[in-house]
Design an enzyme around this catalytic site. Sequence first.
Site, PDB file in Angstrom:
ATOM      1  N   HIS A 121     -29.672 -23.543  -0.265  1.00 54.39           N
ATOM      2  CA  HIS A 121     -28.255 -23.165  -0.213  1.00 54.39           C
ATOM      3  C   HIS A 121     -27.440 -23.804  -1.329  1.00 54.39           C
ATOM      4  O   HIS A 121     -27.625 -24.954  -1.698  1.00 54.39           O
ATOM      5  CB  HIS A 121     -27.657 -23.530   1.153  1.00 54.39           C
ATOM      6  CG  HIS A 121     -27.661 -25.005   1.446  1.00 54.39           C
ATOM      7  ND1 HIS A 121     -26.672 -25.854   1.021  1.00 54.39           N
ATOM      8  CD2 HIS A 121     -28.552 -25.777   2.112  1.00 54.39           C
ATOM      9  CE1 HIS A 121     -26.925 -27.082   1.432  1.00 54.39           C
ATOM     10  NE2 HIS A 121     -28.075 -27.062   2.093  1.00 54.39           N
ATOM     11  N   ASP A 122     -26.550 -22.993  -1.883  1.00 50.10           N
ATOM     12  CA  ASP A 122     -25.558 -23.432  -2.869  1.00 50.10           C
ATOM     13  C   ASP A 122     -26.175 -23.921  -4.171  1.00 50.10           C
ATOM     14  O   ASP A 122     -25.529 -24.635  -4.936  1.00 50.10           O
ATOM     15  CB  ASP A 122     -24.628 -24.497  -2.275  1.00 50.10           C
ATOM     16  CG  ASP A 122     -23.902 -23.973  -1.049  1.00 50.10           C
ATOM     17  OD1 ASP A 122     -22.936 -23.216  -1.226  1.00 50.10           O
ATOM     18  OD2 ASP A 122     -24.330 -24.284   0.077  1.00 50.10           O
ATOM     19  N   GLY A 139     -30.633 -28.360  -1.745  1.00 51.12           N
ATOM     20  CA  GLY A 139     -29.290 -27.801  -1.800  1.00 51.12           C
ATOM     21  C   GLY A 139     -28.467 -28.312  -2.970  1.00 51.12           C
ATOM     22  O   GLY A 139     -28.621 -29.439  -3.431  1.00 51.12           O
TER      23      GLY A 139
END
Length: 262
Positions: A121-122, A139
């Site tokens: 994520h991200d 992340g």
Amino acid sequence: MTQIHATALVDPAAEIDGTVSIGPYTVIGPHVKIGAGTTVGAHCVIEGRTTIGRDNRIFQFNSLGAVPQDKKYAGEPTELTIGDRNTIREFCTFNLGVPGAGGVTSVGNDNWIMAYTHIAHDCHVDNHTTLANNTTLAGHVHLADWVTVGGLTGIHQFVSVGAHAMIGFASAVSQDVPPFMLVDGNPLAVRGFNVVGLRRRGFSPERVAAVKQMHKLLYRQGLTLEQSRSGIEALASDMPEAAPDVDMMNRFLASATRGIAR
């Protein structure tokens, strides 16, 4: 005409360009958008708010747009965006973003992403990168343009890797890697600068010489980081053709949050 295999499950709400090819047993969710010329292999799952651009080649057995592996995530409408002309080999996993960190995981254009790569994520992967088999990004990792990552490498959350850097096979990356540098190992060590990659990309002798000087100032003269940055800044006037490279290095060093690999 769109070529969708009879066994594929494509939600009617998905936005699929008429030139997209979708292989057998692939599942496409309702919030997915796929641009012209992209091919999706068999047994893929593309879900979430995932937008995929043009002329991508997505091989079989990929999971794109699944919810992030973050215990704080509670179903918020976050995103995955993938640009154009990327090659995504088998068994890759790209996750949605999480709220509070922008909520977007992004992959740019012209990337070569090999099997079993995980993009958490991200993360933000820019353009022209090469990620070898089993590259794992935790992340919030950022890979700038033209980064090369060797197979079986893990990159710690919030790490940034500067443009044109190269990370060797089976490395553990827990600090920021400055642009142009050649690193590997566990613990990570700087072995030199990516001279072969720079020459392949058409860097002039003056620009390569400037990168060599930046490497010396950072790693070969026993200077503090502040002393190194002062010396690097002075190179812009001495080697005007390399001024953009020097500026990129200085901006990277000024923004490093995890300390740099040294």
